[in-house]
Every structure is written in C-alpha cells, then in structure tokens.
Design an enzyme around this catalytic site. Structure first.
Site, PDB file in Angstrom:
ATOM      1  N   ARG A  48      36.005  53.201  34.236  1.00 28.80           N
ATOM      2  CA  ARG A  48      37.276  52.875  35.173  1.00 28.80           C
ATOM      3  C   ARG A  48      38.426  52.672  34.266  1.00 28.80           C
ATOM      4  NH1 ARG A  48      34.899  47.986  38.481  1.00 28.80           N
ATOM      5  NH2 ARG A  48      36.994  47.867  39.338  1.00 28.80           N
TER       6      ARG A  48
ATOM      7  N   LYS B 264      44.951  42.684  42.089  1.00 23.55           N
ATOM      8  CA  LYS B 264      45.547  43.455  43.162  1.00 23.55           C
ATOM      9  C   LYS B 264      44.986  42.923  44.608  1.00 23.55           C
ATOM     10  CE  LYS B 264      44.577  47.515  41.682  1.00 23.55           C
ATOM     11  NZ  LYS B 264      43.766  47.258  40.505  1.00 23.55           N
TER      12      LYS B 264
ATOM     13  N   ARG C  96      29.227  44.215  42.373  1.00 22.74           N
ATOM     14  CA  ARG C  96      29.736  45.823  42.654  1.00 22.74           C
ATOM     15  C   ARG C  96      29.040  46.400  41.655  1.00 22.74           C
ATOM     16  NH1 ARG C  96      35.844  45.931  44.192  1.00 22.74           N
ATOM     17  NH2 ARG C  96      35.738  47.999  42.825  1.00 22.74           N
TER      18      ARG C  96
HETATM   19  P1  AP5 Z   1      40.399  41.687  42.144  1.00 18.95           P
HETATM   20  O1  AP5 Z   1      41.562  40.862  42.986  1.00 18.95           O
HETATM   21  O2  AP5 Z   1      39.215  41.795  42.734  1.00 18.95           O
HETATM   22  O3  AP5 Z   1      41.025  42.679  41.312  1.00 18.95           O
HETATM   23  P2  AP5 Z   1      41.520  44.251  41.597  1.00 18.95           P
HETATM   24  O4  AP5 Z   1      42.724  44.576  40.934  1.00 18.95           O
HETATM   25  O5  AP5 Z   1      41.536  44.259  43.223  1.00 18.95           O
HETATM   26  O6  AP5 Z   1      40.207  44.992  41.171  1.00 18.95           O
HETATM   27  P3  AP5 Z   1      39.494  46.107  41.748  1.00 18.95           P
HETATM   28  O7  AP5 Z   1      38.396  46.258  40.793  1.00 18.95           O
HETATM   29  O8  AP5 Z   1      38.918  46.027  43.193  1.00 18.95           O
HETATM   30  O9  AP5 Z   1      40.476  47.233  41.685  1.00 18.95           O
HETATM   31  P4  AP5 Z   1      40.297  48.687  41.418  1.00 18.95           P
HETATM   32  O10 AP5 Z   1      41.527  49.284  41.483  1.00 18.95           O
HETATM   33  O11 AP5 Z   1      39.405  49.016  40.143  1.00 18.95           O
HETATM   34  O12 AP5 Z   1      39.119  49.079  42.572  1.00 18.95           O
HETATM   35  P5  AP5 Z   1      39.253  49.516  43.937  1.00 18.95           P
HETATM   36  O13 AP5 Z   1      38.374  48.723  44.847  1.00 18.95           O
HETATM   37  O14 AP5 Z   1      40.664  49.693  44.251  1.00 18.95           O
HETATM   38  O15 AP5 Z   1      40.172  40.427  41.080  1.00 18.95           O
HETATM   39  C1  AP5 Z   1      39.127  40.818  40.034  1.00 18.95           C
HETATM   40  C2  AP5 Z   1      38.589  39.638  39.768  1.00 18.95           C
HETATM   41  O16 AP5 Z   1      39.375  38.386  39.064  1.00 18.95           O
HETATM   42  C3  AP5 Z   1      37.942  38.636  40.970  1.00 18.95           C
HETATM   43  O17 AP5 Z   1      36.888  37.940  40.601  1.00 18.95           O
HETATM   44  C4  AP5 Z   1      38.952  37.500  41.213  1.00 18.95           C
HETATM   45  O18 AP5 Z   1      38.509  36.439  41.770  1.00 18.95           O
HETATM   46  C5  AP5 Z   1      39.517  37.336  39.666  1.00 18.95           C
HETATM   47  N1  AP5 Z   1      41.012  37.082  39.797  1.00 18.95           N
HETATM   48  C6  AP5 Z   1      41.779  37.754  40.395  1.00 18.95           C
HETATM   49  N2  AP5 Z   1      43.179  37.032  39.978  1.00 18.95           N
HETATM   50  C7  AP5 Z   1      42.848  36.179  39.209  1.00 18.95           C
HETATM   51  C8  AP5 Z   1      43.524  35.282  38.431  1.00 18.95           C
HETATM   52  N3  AP5 Z   1      44.946  35.412  38.443  1.00 18.95           N
HETATM   53  N4  AP5 Z   1      43.048  34.310  37.687  1.00 18.95           N
HETATM   54  C9  AP5 Z   1      41.638  34.620  37.431  1.00 18.95           C
HETATM   55  N5  AP5 Z   1      40.910  35.194  38.247  1.00 18.95           N
HETATM   56  C10 AP5 Z   1      41.592  36.068  38.818  1.00 18.95           C
HETATM   57  O19 AP5 Z   1      38.611  51.207  43.913  1.00 18.95           O
HETATM   58  C11 AP5 Z   1      37.307  51.273  43.666  1.00 18.95           C
HETATM   59  C12 AP5 Z   1      36.851  52.754  43.634  1.00 18.95           C
HETATM   60  O20 AP5 Z   1      37.235  53.453  44.707  1.00 18.95           O
HETATM   61  C13 AP5 Z   1      37.577  53.510  42.284  1.00 18.95           C
HETATM   62  O21 AP5 Z   1      36.956  53.245  41.122  1.00 18.95           O
HETATM   63  C14 AP5 Z   1      37.377  54.879  42.951  1.00 18.95           C
HETATM   64  O22 AP5 Z   1      36.153  55.440  42.671  1.00 18.95           O
HETATM   65  C15 AP5 Z   1      37.737  54.696  44.310  1.00 18.95           C
HETATM   66  N6  AP5 Z   1      38.928  54.630  44.797  1.00 18.95           N
HETATM   67  C16 AP5 Z   1      39.851  53.742  45.401  1.00 18.95           C
HETATM   68  N7  AP5 Z   1      41.267  54.222  45.426  1.00 18.95           N
HETATM   69  C17 AP5 Z   1      41.015  55.538  44.911  1.00 18.95           C
HETATM   70  C18 AP5 Z   1      42.182  56.295  45.001  1.00 18.95           C
HETATM   71  N8  AP5 Z   1      43.297  56.042  45.458  1.00 18.95           N
HETATM   72  N9  AP5 Z   1      41.930  57.592  44.504  1.00 18.95           N
HETATM   73  C19 AP5 Z   1      40.711  57.756  44.162  1.00 18.95           C
HETATM   74  N10 AP5 Z   1      39.748  57.008  44.167  1.00 18.95           N
HETATM   75  C20 AP5 Z   1      39.815  55.688  44.753  1.00 18.95           C
END
Ligand code: AP5
Length: 209
Positions: A166, A13, A155
């Site tokens: 998660r 994402k 991270r």
């Molecule tokens: P990446 O693009 O980083 O993936 P992502 O979907 O953004 O993953 P996140 O782990 O950041 O999402 P998340 O939803 O768990 O965490 P968030 O930060 O929102 O890609 C992942 C990897 O794959 C990278 O290395 C990238 O290079 C690679 N990649 C990407 N696309 C690729 C492809 N097509 N092919 C190959 N490789 C690829 O949230 C973190 C924490 O914050 C949560 O756990 C929670 O504690 C809190 N939080 C955030 N939002 C909320 C909410 N709304 N409510 C409550 N708590 C919240």
C-alpha cells in the site's frame, strides 16, 4: 464545506474524519469503508474487490469513480462532505473535478515509520468500522468496540506485506495528487504525527475553523 482527506495509509484520515464530521456537520464518505461494507454483504461489488483490498492494490478507476459520483449525488452530500480515500489517482481527481468542486484538500503528512506503527496496531470494528489502536486508542474492553459493542479485528491489508504494498501504491499513484492540488491552490498541509487531539487542533487551525 467540501473536503478531500489525502495522505498515506494509516495517516489517520478515518480517525480525523470521524472527529471532523461533528465539527463540520457533513457526511464522511470513505471509499475504503464502502468497499469493506460491500465485502461484508457479499454483494457483487464486494466479491469483485475483496482480493484487491486484501492485497493492498487499488480498485479500478472506473468502478471507484462511478461509486463516488452516485454517493455525492445523494441529498446529504449537497451541503458538503469529507471524501476520505478518494481520489487516489490522477484520473480519479480529474473525474471528480468534472462533477464536484472541492473547497480544500487536506494533506495529512506522516513518515513511513509512523504508518507502520499505526497500521500494525490498528484494530477495526467488524460492525461499525470504528478504528482503535492497541497502544494509542485502546478500547475500554479488549477486543470490543466502544461505539457499538462489535468485534474488533485486524484488517487483512494491515499485515506487513500488504502495508508495504500500500505504501508503494501510495508513492506511485496517490502522492502525485499533492502537486496536482497544490498547483490549483487547494492544498492545506497538516502535520499528522502528534496525538489525535493535537492533529484535530492542527486541522481546525489550518482550515480557519
Ligand atoms: P486511521 O484513521 O484508520 O488511518 P487512515 O489514514 O484512515 O488509514 P487507512 O488504512 O484506512 O487508509 P487507507 O487510505 O490505506 O485505506 P482505505 O480504507 O481508504 O488510523 C490508523 C491507526 O492509527 C488506527 O489504529 C488509529 O487508531 C491510529 N491513529 C490515528 N490517528 C492517530 C494519532 N494521531 N496518533 C496515534 N494513533 C493514531 O482503503 C482500503 C483499500 O480500499 C485500498 O487499499 C484500496 O484497495 C481500496 N480503495 C479505497 N479507496 C480507493 C480508491 N479511491 N481507488 C481505488 N481503490 C480504493
């Protein structure tokens, strides 16, 4: 265009949002990035949420909704936005509907095995938050961000135990949003398994861009 990016952790994402902002000219609003910036700044919010993020649990709905409501009220979000990581629960989705009408919800579909591979190899810039991968999107210089020269780190919630947690939280609390938005006619499915350029192509086609 007002978009939500939905999908399991590691679906890509954040990576896709970074590409999509240049196509759509709207801000990328990531609740995860906002929380991590607060932690880095050691603000009261950061001190409150650090343990929650590290463990892979969710921050409480009330704090998260308040933060997003304030962010969407800013001038740069009036013409559209990409919401990445919000909403993540049904109460968050219901609250959002009361203060902003989204145009589309993009559901990035990917199996758990690919999530484990992506998150296990992710490296994130401590300074600007850009994501890299040790196999798929390697930085030009080992351990250094291509965008700003910042230090790359793993991270805390990309450790094995936190990833499993998660995924469990996603299945229980976030996956129900797929049906929530499908029944409202807002959901667009995008296959997130291919390489980044192909996923960008899938995304632009799915939205008719
Ligand atoms: P990446 O693009 O980083 O993936 P992502 O979907 O953004 O993953 P996140 O782990 O950041 O999402 P998340 O939803 O768990 O965490 P968030 O930060 O929102 O890609 C992942 C990897 O794959 C990278 O290395 C990238 O290079 C690679 N990649 C990407 N696309 C690729 C492809 N097509 N092919 C190959 N490789 C690829 O949230 C973190 C924490 O914050 C949560 O756990 C929670 O504690 C809190 N939080 C955030 N939002 C909320 C909410 N709304 N409510 C409550 N708590 C919240």
């Amino acid at each position: 265009m007002k978009l939500i990016f939905l999908g399991p952790p590691g679906a890509g994402k954040g990576t896709l949002a970074a590409r999509a902002v240049s196509i759509l000219a709207v801000p990328h609003i990531s609740t995860g990035n906002i929380f991590r910036a607060a932690i880095a700044a050691r603000s009261p919010l950061g001190l409150k949420v650090k343990g929650i993020l590290d463990s892979g649990a969710l921050v409480d709905d009330e704090s998260t909704i308040g933060l997003v409501r304030e962010r969407l009220a800013r001038a740069d979000a009036q013409g559209g936005y990409i919401l990445d990581g919000f909403p993540r629960t049904i109460p968050q989705a219901e609250a959002l509907a009361a203060f902003s009408a989204v145009d589309r919800v993009v559901n990035f579909d990917i199996p758990d095995a690919a999530v484990l591979e992506r998150l296990g190899g992710r490296r994130t810039c401590r300074n600007c938050g850009t994501n890299f991968h040790i196999l798929f999107t390697r930085p030009q210089r080992e351990g250094i961000c291509d965008s700003c020269g910042g230090e790359l780190y793993t991270r805390e919630d990309d450790r094995e135990g936190a990833i499993q947690k998660r995924l469990g939280v996603y299945r229980e609390q976030t996956a129900p949003l797929i049906a929530f938005y499908r029944t409202r006619g807002l959901l667009v499915d995008v296959d997130a398994r291919p390489a980044v350029d192909k996923v960008v192509e899938n995304f632009t086609k799915a939205l008719g861009l």
